[in-house]
Design a protein around this motif. Structure first.
Motif, PDB file in Angstrom:
ATOM      1  N   PRO A 155      48.762  34.485  39.028  1.00 42.83           N
ATOM      2  CA  PRO A 155      48.166  33.293  38.412  1.00 42.83           C
ATOM      3  C   PRO A 155      48.891  32.015  38.830  1.00 42.83           C
ATOM      4  N   SER A 156      48.137  31.106  39.408  1.00 44.00           N
ATOM      5  CA  SER A 156      48.687  29.830  39.852  1.00 44.00           C
ATOM      6  C   SER A 156      47.534  28.851  40.010  1.00 44.00           C
ATOM      7  N   ILE A 157      47.862  27.600  40.231  1.00 44.96           N
ATOM      8  CA  ILE A 157      46.816  26.603  40.454  1.00 44.96           C
ATOM      9  C   ILE A 157      46.012  26.954  41.703  1.00 44.96           C
ATOM     10  N   ALA A 158      46.708  27.433  42.725  1.00 43.50           N
ATOM     11  CA  ALA A 158      46.037  27.757  43.989  1.00 43.50           C
ATOM     12  C   ALA A 158      45.020  28.878  43.809  1.00 43.50           C
ATOM     13  N   THR A 159      45.414  29.961  43.121  1.00 44.34           N
ATOM     14  CA  THR A 159      44.477  31.073  42.945  1.00 44.34           C
ATOM     15  C   THR A 159      43.387  30.719  41.927  1.00 44.34           C
ATOM     16  N   TYR A 160      43.734  29.907  40.936  1.00 43.41           N
ATOM     17  CA  TYR A 160      42.723  29.490  39.953  1.00 43.41           C
ATOM     18  C   TYR A 160      41.632  28.660  40.620  1.00 43.41           C
ATOM     19  N   ASN A 161      42.023  27.766  41.495  1.00 37.62           N
ATOM     20  CA  ASN A 161      41.050  26.882  42.138  1.00 37.62           C
ATOM     21  C   ASN A 161      40.072  27.626  43.034  1.00 37.62           C
ATOM     22  N   GLN A 179      45.572  37.757  24.254  1.00 36.72           N
ATOM     23  CA  GLN A 179      45.789  38.881  25.155  1.00 36.72           C
ATOM     24  C   GLN A 179      44.591  39.828  25.081  1.00 36.72           C
ATOM     25  N   HIS A 180      44.221  40.374  26.222  1.00 34.79           N
ATOM     26  CA  HIS A 180      43.062  41.257  26.258  1.00 34.79           C
ATOM     27  C   HIS A 180      43.121  42.102  27.527  1.00 34.79           C
ATOM     28  N   PRO A 181      42.412  43.220  27.558  1.00 39.93           N
ATOM     29  CA  PRO A 181      42.358  44.028  28.781  1.00 39.93           C
ATOM     30  C   PRO A 181      41.759  43.209  29.926  1.00 39.93           C
ATOM     31  N   LEU A 182      42.394  43.249  31.077  1.00 42.94           N
ATOM     32  CA  LEU A 182      41.966  42.404  32.191  1.00 42.94           C
ATOM     33  C   LEU A 182      40.585  42.766  32.716  1.00 42.94           C
ATOM     34  N   VAL A 183      40.120  43.969  32.421  1.00 41.34           N
ATOM     35  CA  VAL A 183      38.793  44.348  32.900  1.00 41.34           C
ATOM     36  C   VAL A 183      37.718  43.442  32.299  1.00 41.34           C
ATOM     37  N   ILE A 184      37.991  42.869  31.135  1.00 38.57           N
ATOM     38  CA  ILE A 184      37.030  41.953  30.515  1.00 38.57           C
ATOM     39  C   ILE A 184      36.782  40.747  31.416  1.00 38.57           C
ATOM     40  N   ASP A 185      37.807  40.322  32.145  1.00 37.88           N
ATOM     41  CA  ASP A 185      37.675  39.153  33.018  1.00 37.88           C
ATOM     42  C   ASP A 185      36.635  39.366  34.109  1.00 37.88           C
ATOM     43  N   ALA A 244      43.047  38.305  42.718  1.00 41.96           N
ATOM     44  CA  ALA A 244      44.210  37.548  43.200  1.00 41.96           C
ATOM     45  C   ALA A 244      44.780  36.676  42.088  1.00 41.96           C
ATOM     46  N   TRP A 245      43.902  36.049  41.314  1.00 40.02           N
ATOM     47  CA  TRP A 245      44.370  35.195  40.216  1.00 40.02           C
ATOM     48  C   TRP A 245      45.022  36.031  39.116  1.00 40.02           C
ATOM     49  N   GLN A 246      44.471  37.219  38.849  1.00 40.68           N
ATOM     50  CA  GLN A 246      45.061  38.087  37.829  1.00 40.68           C
ATOM     51  C   GLN A 246      46.462  38.543  38.236  1.00 40.68           C
ATOM     52  N   LEU A 247      46.634  38.828  39.521  1.00 41.41           N
ATOM     53  CA  LEU A 247      47.927  39.313  40.003  1.00 41.41           C
ATOM     54  C   LEU A 247      48.936  38.181  40.187  1.00 41.41           C
ATOM     55  N   HIS A 263      35.405  31.573  41.315  1.00 44.69           N
ATOM     56  CA  HIS A 263      34.026  31.136  41.124  1.00 44.69           C
ATOM     57  C   HIS A 263      33.892  30.633  39.691  1.00 44.69           C
ATOM     58  N   PRO A 264      33.109  29.568  39.458  1.00 48.40           N
ATOM     59  CA  PRO A 264      32.981  29.022  38.096  1.00 48.40           C
ATOM     60  C   PRO A 264      32.623  30.060  37.040  1.00 48.40           C
ATOM     61  N   ARG A 265      31.845  31.072  37.408  1.00 52.07           N
ATOM     62  CA  ARG A 265      31.464  32.092  36.427  1.00 52.07           C
ATOM     63  C   ARG A 265      32.662  32.914  35.952  1.00 52.07           C
ATOM     64  N   TYR A 266      33.714  32.960  36.755  1.00 46.77           N
ATOM     65  CA  TYR A 266      34.865  33.785  36.416  1.00 46.77           C
ATOM     66  C   TYR A 266      36.058  32.975  35.916  1.00 46.77           C
ATOM     67  N   GLN A 267      35.919  31.669  35.847  1.00 48.40           N
ATOM     68  CA  GLN A 267      37.016  30.876  35.311  1.00 48.40           C
ATOM     69  C   GLN A 267      37.209  31.216  33.834  1.00 48.40           C
ATOM     70  N   PRO A 268      38.442  31.478  33.418  1.00 45.10           N
ATOM     71  CA  PRO A 268      38.683  31.934  32.045  1.00 45.10           C
ATOM     72  C   PRO A 268      38.324  30.879  31.010  1.00 45.10           C
ATOM     73  N   THR A 269      37.808  31.344  29.905  1.00 47.50           N
ATOM     74  CA  THR A 269      37.488  30.468  28.783  1.00 47.50           C
ATOM     75  C   THR A 269      38.755  30.236  27.957  1.00 47.50           C
ATOM     76  N   PRO A 270      38.745  29.254  27.071  1.00 45.80           N
ATOM     77  CA  PRO A 270      39.908  29.061  26.191  1.00 45.80           C
ATOM     78  C   PRO A 270      40.265  30.312  25.399  1.00 45.80           C
ATOM     79  N   ILE A 271      39.257  31.053  24.962  1.00 44.43           N
ATOM     80  CA  ILE A 271      39.531  32.278  24.199  1.00 44.43           C
ATOM     81  C   ILE A 271      40.263  33.297  25.063  1.00 44.43           C
ATOM     82  N   GLN A 272      39.872  33.423  26.314  1.00 42.36           N
ATOM     83  CA  GLN A 272      40.565  34.348  27.211  1.00 42.36           C
ATOM     84  C   GLN A 272      42.017  33.936  27.432  1.00 42.36           C
ATOM     85  N   LEU A 273      42.237  32.641  27.569  1.00 40.84           N
ATOM     86  CA  LEU A 273      43.584  32.153  27.840  1.00 40.84           C
ATOM     87  C   LEU A 273      44.492  32.247  26.615  1.00 40.84           C
ATOM     88  N   GLU A 274      43.897  32.179  25.435  1.00 37.89           N
ATOM     89  CA  GLU A 274      44.694  32.145  24.207  1.00 37.89           C
ATOM     90  C   GLU A 274      44.956  33.525  23.615  1.00 37.89           C
TER      91      GLU A 274
END
Length: 241
Positions: free
Chosen positions: A36-42, A58-64, A31-34, A45-56
């Motif tokens: 992205p918003s504060i609501a879907t980010y919140n 571009q990468h294949p979304l399957v990595i997430d 849902a967050w990948q499709l 699960h903490p294990r899936y929250q993107p790291t700074p490297i992921q946010l900075e």
């Protein structure tokens, strides 16, 4: 639902993996990948929250979908442009293991740490005949081989090791980092330690193949049906004006 349809039609082994492990957190992740918003980010699960490297970067979304932030960062840095990223992802998921005292699973085993792949036990569990999928044996098993040849012992080990309770119990098989040494994290306890318990033959989860026109049309029809049904139900629940 669309994800379940996709895996059921093209990758039944993967659908069995998700069903057994109850990796429901990927629903919020998708849902967050499709959207992205504060609501879907919140809701992530903490294990899936993107790291700074992921946010900075571009990468294949399957990595997430990897529930280990350190491994995600390594994948983004080393394999974002790799056309074989789906295979690497499947190798990683296949390599999810749980550590345990070997004596807790096998009779007469030494008091040493061992690890066992989630996929290997799921494969053994799925070998059961219809109607017997709730049978469980009493651990420890008579031998290592019985953990993989007996669905009842495989199911008992799966439950004992909390393999259906989330990635918090998981580590990565060292064999994965032998194949991809550049992905080995510099610190942390991500890599499993101990004696590997495994069957004679280990399967690797299949990765998505190119879609044929018939399958694409099936997905479109399913999505159209789902959207229409959702809109109809929503309209029916609106109060009369």
């Amino acid at each position: 639902m669309a994800l379940s349809l996709f895996n059921s039609m093209t990758r039944p082994d993967v659908m069995a993996w998700y069903a057994k492990t109850r990796f429901y957190h990927i629903i919020e992740l998708t849902a967050w990948q499709l959207f992205p918003s504060i609501a879907t980010y919140n809701k992530l699960h903490p294990r899936y929250q993107p790291t700074p490297i992921q946010l900075e970067h571009q990468h294949p979304l399957v990595i997430d979908w990897i529930p280990f932030p350190a491994l995600r960062d390594q994948l983004v840095q080393h394999h974002s442009a790799n056309p074989d990223i789906d295979q690497i992802f499947c190798d990683a998921v296949t390599g999810y293991v749980v550590e345990t005292p070997m004596a807790s699973l096998v009779q007469g085993a030494p008091l040493a740490t061992a690890y066992i792949r989630v996929t290997d036990l799921i494969t053994a569990m799925d070998a059961s005949m219809p109607g017997n999928d709730t049978d469980m044996a009493t651990l420890p098993a008579p031998s290592v081989a019985m953990l993989f040849s007996s669905p009842a012992y495989a199911r008992a080990a799966f439950r004992k090791l909390n393999m259906d309770k989330g990635a918090g119990y998981y580590k990565i098989d060292p064999a994965f980092f032998q194949k991809y040494p550049e992905l080995r994290p510099g610190s942390g306890d991500l890599v499993a330690m101990g004696i590997p318990l495994k069957p004679k033959q280990q399967n690797i989860l299949t990765y998505p193949k190119p879609l044929d026109p018939t399958t694409v049309q099936t997905y479109r029809s399913f999505i159209d049906f789902s959207i229409d049904a959702a809109n109809t139900i929503s309209s029916a629940n609106l109060p009369a004006v």
